[in-house]
Enzyme design. Structure first.
Site, PDB file in Angstrom:
ATOM      1  N   CYS A  88       0.810  -1.218   0.000  1.00  0.00           N
ATOM      2  CA  CYS A  88       0.000   0.000   0.000  1.00  0.00           C
ATOM      3  C   CYS A  88       0.844   1.269   0.000  1.00  0.00           C
ATOM      4  O   CYS A  88       0.301   2.374  -0.061  1.00  0.00           O
ATOM      5  CB  CYS A  88      -0.950   0.007   1.187  1.00  0.00           C
ATOM      6  N   CYS A 213     -14.181   0.091   7.825  1.00  0.00           N
ATOM      7  CA  CYS A 213     -13.311  -0.278   6.698  1.00  0.00           C
ATOM      8  C   CYS A 213     -13.347   0.805   5.622  1.00  0.00           C
ATOM      9  O   CYS A 213     -14.383   1.415   5.369  1.00  0.00           O
ATOM     10  CB  CYS A 213     -13.780  -1.591   6.076  1.00  0.00           C
ATOM     11  N   HIS A 344      -9.509   3.895  -1.592  1.00  0.00           N
ATOM     12  CA  HIS A 344      -8.181   3.293  -1.498  1.00  0.00           C
ATOM     13  C   HIS A 344      -7.841   2.454  -2.730  1.00  0.00           C
ATOM     14  O   HIS A 344      -7.787   1.229  -2.674  1.00  0.00           O
ATOM     15  CB  HIS A 344      -8.112   2.433  -0.233  1.00  0.00           C
TER      16      HIS A 344
END
Lengths: 400, 450
Positions: A88, A213, A344
């Site tokens: 990430c 989340c 994301h």
């Protein structure tokens, strides 16, 4: 000792696509969308770019391997393109590659592009992936929420806290990011929620509910960098420069040794120490104006407040509940909605964070603009708490 | 379930099979530091047709690689036949593990009869550490192609004939003469027999006892109530149950059935108290599953949609497995000679002191650990959601992230003690392979561990 790249590299153009479930776009479309904004912002021609770095993580589901996807999407004039991947932290790694090339004098202009097309898998959550041929033989087939959920159980035990109190702080974090995301037209999740919504959401991986989340999103973000001297010669106003870019990968200690208690991220601490040193920051709480952390899950944001030195050990819960990191708090965090609501797309996320700092420092953040920010920080945590890559970067106005 | 609608049947969890059950039975009495000369694995439900199943069990038990391993397959009485042969001829020390995990077709008579279980025996000369528990006085075997049931090698379920015909034309008729021969050889009379073990329903056992003047002999009826008939494991399981409670001097008659029969007569030398305790705990342990549909799903007897996430490719890199097969199958970590740190997996460089070449192998399968962190993951695919996993701390400083087994929802807690169990980790449905690793299971205060 290495001097680092503090004040050597200027960002002269940035772009970011709209994040979300972009059923209408492939990765090449997303890259063009981000690049179109960045090249216009930089005021140069694409043929002037000397080299480019492409960050993408799940290449199997989206772009395919190598630097070719970027070269082809932008029809670059056979410009050198290097593909990078570091979980990430991939987007930040693309920027680090470009910045190092400029700082080294190898390039006048370098491009960093991060992209991820996650929503072509056909199912929710991140794609299934191998951990390596040996690791697959013994490690659990865990998901990202399952792995990060363990931070919560370990953190609560370490500090003798009731999980309900930890969850309240986590709910505050998610609600705050949703509030901020409403101010960002490029954000994936733009819906107001309450803390009760978070607490009552369906469980994904105990104690993380679905509203703990972040979004699983498609998107791209990019930056064009040059030397500070070059940017000055171009007559750039409100020039944003790189103060520090540091990286710390796990060496296997956390996943193998019981001396790691599972309640913090060692690599974040190490990368932050190095970045503060490189940027010359002594008191981050006072010197930084805003920051973007890797809030893949609410518990991650909570725990890294301590790892980044912005909360005392065991104080993150009360700091969060006191609003210390709200948009009107002492040190605003995730002003753009963060991973939680901006989204994301893994390869793009590090550059998306830099994009927000860049806009804020230049006073171009619209409804969510903060008052006279001078320096901001970004943080990525790639992987899972017991085995990861952490990056911490600092950006500031040239005069700062 | 039972034919009369009472009692229970044991069935293996989704991550158990005849191999994992054999390992669990064997590790209760096999000491890897004193490897036997041979290991026999008797079963009619071995998962691999041409990979050594007993060899895999031996590795999981961390036996020396010089231990000869044999798969005893293809017959429900393979355990008793080998037992009779070994007791009459062999020297050395030998381990017999009998394990069967035969599933029954939903709705069949077999479904009411069958259970899953494993049991084991060690054979060889007694010594101070391994005192004699029982010795064989006599044995007889006979073969006859009496097809009471059959399962072709590419089929999952037995085809079973009428139970009355099996009883009257087969079991009763054939067993009587063999029992008499064995008693004659040992110079014993039927009323002298204290225990009778026959791998058949208790009502048939009762009939056989009556036919042969063995009414006084105690039978392991509780196994029918709590386990069911477990094919090649049944006689060994019954014998273990008896040896856990029989008194010195008592006589035990054991039969094996399947296209003929074996009859063995044992005299008990001492009560095997550890086996008795283990048996009692095992009979009461396990998770009670009253949902028939869930049972069908866990055993793969109905096709359940696992969603797209279940399409994950679980191909095993066999070369990677082979490089570390002892560490994986035996759960062997490394202990640093310099700083004392235990770690898994064993690596060239110590994770704490970072010195190279300092680690010596150390088996962790017999260790207990403590849950340091955990989660119940409802997103990850598993045959029985949620996937429960977490980090486990071991004495010696090792931290291992592992998939948990046998935990009920809401049961895991930070700080809880766990023990290790050999289980199926992943199933590769594309290449028809399954791979195994160790899982932490609960250490429950009432002894009903996972």
């Amino acid at each position: 000792m290495a001097k680092g790249i503090r004040d050597k590299v200027a960002i002269i153009g940035m772009g970011c696509s709209r994040f979300g479930e972009r059923w209408d776009c492939g990765p090449d479309d997303l890259m063009r969308e981000a690049f179109s904004e960045a090249i216009g912002d930089a005021g140069i021609e694409r043929d002037e770019i000397d080299a480019a770095w492409l960050g993408v993580f799940f290449q199997e589901q989206s772009t395919g391997k190598s630097g070719l996807p970027l070269s082809q999407a932008l029809r670059l004039p056979n410009t050198p393109v290097t593909r990078v991947e570091n979980l990430c932290a991939t987007g930040t790694e693309a920027l680090r590659g470009a910045a190092y090339a400029v700082a080294a004098g190898a390039c006048d202009y370098a491009l960093a592009m991060g992209v991820e097309k996650l929503k072509d898998t056909g199912y929710a959550g991140l794609p299934e992936r191998t951990r390596g041929s040996f690791e697959d033989l013994w490690q659990p087939n865990s998901t990202a929420p399952g792995s990060f959920a363990q931070l919560a159980t370990a953190y609560a035990r370490k500090h003798g806290m009731d999980m309900k109190d930890v969850k309240r702080a986590m709910a505050h974090i998610s609600r705050k990011s949703h509030d901020n995301g409403l101010l960002n037209e490029k954000a994936h999740l733009r819906r107001r929620i309450t803390e009760d919504d978070v607490l009552n959401a369906p469980m994904v991986a105990y104690p993380l509910g679905v509203l703990d989340c972040c979004g699983v999103s498609d998107g791209a973000a990019c930056a064009i960098v040059t030397t500070v001297e070059n940017a000055i010669a171009m007559g750039r106003k409100d020039m944003v420069v790189i103060k520090a870019m540091q990286l710390a990968p796990s060496n296997g200690w956390e996943i193998s040794s019981a001396n790691w208690d599972g309640a913090y991220t060692l690599t974040t601490r190490l990368a932050a120490e190095r970045a503060y040193r490189e940027a010359g920051i002594r008191d981050p709480l006072r010197e930084l104006s805003l920051f973007e952390v890797h809030d893949c899950f609410s518990i991650t944001e909570l725990v890294v407040m301590e790892d980044l030195g912005l909360s005392e050990a065991g104080s993150a819960v009360s700091d969060v509940l006191d609003g210390k990191f709200d948009i009107d708090g002492v040190l605003p965090c995730q002003v753009d909605g963060g991973l939680k609501c901006f989204g994301h797309p893994i390869g793009a996320s590090g550059l998306r964070m830099a994009y927000e700092i860049y806009l804020q420092l230049q006073g171009r953040a619209g409804e969510r603009q903060l008052e006279n920010p001078t320096m901001g920080m970004t943080h990525n945590l790639g992987g899972v708490p017991n085995r990861n890559v952490a990056s911490v970067s600092v950006f500031g106005l040239h005069a700062a | 379930m039972s034919l009369s609608g009472r009692g229970q049947r044991s069935f293996a969890h989704w991550d158990e099979d005849s191999l994992t059950m054999a390992v669990e039975a064997g590790r209760q009495f096999v000491n890897p530091d004193a490897s036997p000369d041979t290991l026999q694995l008797a079963s009619t439900s071995l998962p691999f047709a041409d990979r050594s199943n007993s060899g895999l069990v031996g590795e999981a038990l961390n036996l020396d690689s010089s231990c000869r391993t044999f798969d005893l397959a293809g017959s429900r009485r393979s355990a008793t036949t080998w037992l009779a042969q070994c007791l009459s001829e062999a020297n050395g020390t030998h381990v017999l593990l009998a394990s069967d995990c035969v599933d029954a077709k939903p709705g069949s008579e077999s479904e009411m009869l069958l259970g899953h279980a494993a049991a084991g025996l060690m054979l060889g000369p007694a010594d101070d550490k391994r005192p004699l528990i029982a010795h064989c006085l006599a044995s007889r075997s006979m073969h006859e192609d009496f097809v009471d049931q059959y399962r072709m090698t590419d089929q999952r379920f037995d085809y079973r004939l009428e139970s009355r015909w099996i009883r009257d034309a087969g079991t009763r008729k054939q067993l009587g003469s063999l029992i008499r021969e064995v008693l004659k050889e040992a110079d014993k009379a039927a009323p002298d027999i204290d225990f009778l073990v026959v791998p058949a329903s208790d009502s048939i056992c009762k009939t056989i006892a009556r036919d042969n003047a063995l009414e006084k002999a105690e039978r392991p009826s509780v196994l029918e109530q709590k386990v069911g008939l477990c094919a090649a494991a049944q006689s060994t399981l019954g014998l273990c149950w008896v040896l856990g409670r029989a008194q010195p001097g008592q006589l035990v008659l054991v039969a094996g059935l399947g296209q003929g029969m074996d009859v063995l007569l044992f005299q008990v030398e001492r009560t095997d108290q550890p086996a008795g305790q283990s048996m009692n705990i095992q009979l009461d342990a396990g998770e009670l599953e009253e949902n028939y549909c869930r049972y069908l799903g866990l055993r793969g007897l109905v096709s359940i949609d696992g969603g797209i996430r279940a399409e994950r490719d679980n191909r095993t890199a066999q070369s990677a497995h082979y490089r570390r097969h002892r560490d994986l199958t035996g759960f062997v970590g490394g202990r640093c000679k310099e700083c004392g740190q235990l770690q898994y997996p064993r690596t060239e460089v110590c994770v704490e002191c970072r010195k190279a070449g300092t680690q010596v192998p150390e088996r962790m399968a017999q260790s207990q650990g403590t849950i340091n962190s955990y989660t119940e993951d409802w997103l990850a695919y598993t045959a029985r959601p949620p996937l429960i996993f977490g980090s486990v701390h071991f004495e010696g400083g090792a931290n291992v992230t592992m998939e948990f087994g046998d935990f009920l929802a809401d049961e895991a807690q930070v700080g809880m003690n766990v023990k290790m169990a050999f289980r199926i980790k992943d199933v590769d449905n594309t290449r028809h392979f399954r791979r195994y690793f160790w899982k932490p299971v609960p250490v429950r205060p009432d002894g009903k561990d996972g």
